[in-house]
Design a protein around this motif. Structure first.
Motif, PDB file in Angstrom:
ATOM      1  N   LYS A 129       0.445   0.792  -2.210  1.00  0.00           N
ATOM      2  CA  LYS A 129      -0.427   0.878  -1.030  1.00  0.00           C
ATOM      3  C   LYS A 129      -1.005  -0.487  -0.638  1.00  0.00           C
ATOM      4  O   LYS A 129      -1.736  -0.595   0.335  1.00  0.00           O
ATOM      5  N   SER A 130      -0.713  -1.517  -1.432  1.00  0.00           N
ATOM      6  CA  SER A 130      -1.415  -2.799  -1.265  1.00  0.00           C
ATOM      7  C   SER A 130      -1.053  -3.536   0.022  1.00  0.00           C
ATOM      8  O   SER A 130      -1.796  -4.395   0.476  1.00  0.00           O
ATOM      9  N   GLY A 131       0.121  -3.239   0.600  1.00  0.00           N
ATOM     10  CA  GLY A 131       0.559  -3.968   1.796  1.00  0.00           C
ATOM     11  C   GLY A 131       1.173  -5.320   1.463  1.00  0.00           C
ATOM     12  O   GLY A 131       1.465  -6.113   2.356  1.00  0.00           O
TER      13      GLY A 131
ATOM     14  N   LYS B 181       6.478  -2.745   2.076  1.00  0.00           N
ATOM     15  CA  LYS B 181       7.258  -3.929   2.474  1.00  0.00           C
ATOM     16  C   LYS B 181       8.353  -4.255   1.465  1.00  0.00           C
ATOM     17  O   LYS B 181       8.991  -5.306   1.559  1.00  0.00           O
ATOM     18  N   GLY B 182       8.537  -3.395   0.492  1.00  0.00           N
ATOM     19  CA  GLY B 182       9.652  -3.569  -0.446  1.00  0.00           C
ATOM     20  C   GLY B 182       9.338  -4.545  -1.564  1.00  0.00           C
ATOM     21  O   GLY B 182       8.237  -4.537  -2.111  1.00  0.00           O
ATOM     22  N   PHE B 183      10.280  -5.427  -1.846  1.00  0.00           N
ATOM     23  CA  PHE B 183      10.190  -6.294  -3.025  1.00  0.00           C
ATOM     24  C   PHE B 183      10.592  -7.723  -2.664  1.00  0.00           C
ATOM     25  O   PHE B 183      11.320  -7.945  -1.693  1.00  0.00           O
ATOM     26  N   CYS B 184      10.190  -8.658  -3.519  1.00  0.00           N
ATOM     27  CA  CYS B 184      10.779  -9.999  -3.436  1.00  0.00           C
ATOM     28  C   CYS B 184      12.156  -9.918  -4.112  1.00  0.00           C
ATOM     29  O   CYS B 184      12.465  -8.935  -4.799  1.00  0.00           O
ATOM     30  N   LEU B 185      12.945 -10.965  -3.915  1.00  0.00           N
ATOM     31  CA  LEU B 185      14.308 -10.964  -4.460  1.00  0.00           C
ATOM     32  C   LEU B 185      14.293 -10.812  -5.987  1.00  0.00           C
ATOM     33  O   LEU B 185      15.045 -10.023  -6.559  1.00  0.00           O
ATOM     34  N   HIS B 186      13.408 -11.565  -6.637  1.00  0.00           N
ATOM     35  CA  HIS B 186      13.318 -11.553  -8.104  1.00  0.00           C
ATOM     36  C   HIS B 186      13.029 -10.139  -8.627  1.00  0.00           C
ATOM     37  O   HIS B 186      13.707  -9.638  -9.515  1.00  0.00           O
ATOM     38  N   HIS B 187      12.033  -9.504  -8.038  1.00  0.00           N
ATOM     39  CA  HIS B 187      11.661  -8.174  -8.533  1.00  0.00           C
ATOM     40  C   HIS B 187      12.636  -7.096  -8.076  1.00  0.00           C
ATOM     41  O   HIS B 187      12.733  -6.049  -8.717  1.00  0.00           O
ATOM     42  N   PHE B 188      13.351  -7.352  -6.975  1.00  0.00           N
ATOM     43  CA  PHE B 188      14.389  -6.388  -6.581  1.00  0.00           C
ATOM     44  C   PHE B 188      15.479  -6.333  -7.663  1.00  0.00           C
ATOM     45  O   PHE B 188      16.008  -5.262  -7.969  1.00  0.00           O
ATOM     46  N   ALA B 189      15.779  -7.476  -8.258  1.00  0.00           N
ATOM     47  CA  ALA B 189      16.760  -7.493  -9.359  1.00  0.00           C
ATOM     48  C   ALA B 189      16.248  -6.648 -10.526  1.00  0.00           C
ATOM     49  O   ALA B 189      17.006  -5.872 -11.135  1.00  0.00           O
TER      50      ALA B 189
END
Ligand SMILES: [Zn+2]
Ligand SMILES: [Zn+2]
Length: 256
Positions: A15-17, A167-175
């Protein structure tokens, strides 16, 4: 059940945005760990024993300086320096100059050939640089948070809905997310979630792309009166999307 340990934190994060819910969690976790390390824990013998042996990476050393608490930092540094001085002297005392003899155990086979000419002192220092008291404490919790993430994907429909609106994830955390999903979702759950997560990631990369593109357009004099839209902070947000973290954060300081 350890998968349920961080459900409240993950619900807050989604929920943080933030551009990445895991960057948001990581920042919180890092601040808690800085507070712990420089709170009063350094006066406890077993904690200082650990900080002396593990040391701190360059990144967290800077964070500790920024946090403040000169006396706390001094106690931690004094003990770490004593440890390093003692160990390094001992290793150098056993070296036979010109004969290599590095401690090769921690090198992969591919690195071993390169390392054969490496001195024991170099080898020891390189290994010391690979561990950090704060990084290691954070890694344990971050792993449990990923477990909680999967648990919530499976069991909490509201979390899944909120995630798709985030807003999804950064690339690093998407991995990291893809890794844990491969590991822990059942085949049917993968069929549902892998495409959804991909769509979430793609959609939000497009959004940030538009923002950074528009920021550049805004510098064209013909657009000087045009609306900034969402592009004012596009530089730090694009940095975050690409490598993680919050580059625009001011230094985190201890409360005086
Ligand atoms: Zn992230
Ligand atoms: Zn570190």
């Amino acid at each position: 059940m350890k998968e349920k340990l961080y459900t409240i934190e993950l619900a807050d994060a989604v929920k943080s945005g933030d551009e990445c819910m895991f960057c948001w969690l990581e920042r919180k976790l890092e601040q808690e760990n800085l507070e712990f390390a420089l709170g009063s824990s350094y006066m406890e013998g077993d904690i200082r024993e650990q900080t002396s042996r593990k040391g701190f990476c360059r990144y967290h050393t800077k964070k500790m300086f920024d946090y403040g608490n000169t006396l706390g930092n001094a106690w931690i540094l004094k003990s770490r320096l004593e440890y390093v001085n003692r160990e390094l002297r001992q290793i150098m005392g056993h070296e036979q100059p010109g004969k290599g003899g590095g401690i090769l155990g921690h090198f992969s086979r591919a690195d071993r050939r390169r390392a054969e000419g490496c001195s024991a002192a170099e080898s020891w220092i390189r290994r010391e640089e690979k561990h950090c008291y704060i990084c290691e404490r954070m890694e344990v919790i971050a792993g449990r948070m990923l477990d909680t993430f999967v648990y919530m994907l499976k069991n909490d429909a509201e979390f899944g809905r909120m995630l798709m609106e985030s807003k999804g994830f950064c690339l690093h955390h998407f991995a990291d997310v893809r890794m844990i999903c491969e590991e822990k979702l059942k085949p049917g759950e993968k069929e549902e979630w892998i495409p959804k997560l991909g769509e979430l990631m793609g959609k939000n990369l497009d959004r940030v792309q538009e923002d950074i593109d528009w920021l550049i357009e805004k510098y064209d004099y013909r657009n000087k009166d045009a609306d900034w839209k969402q592009s004012k902070d596009a530089v730090p947000r694009t940095m975050q999307k690409l490598v993680g973290g919050h580059p625009a954060d001011p230094p985190f300081k201890g409360k005086k």
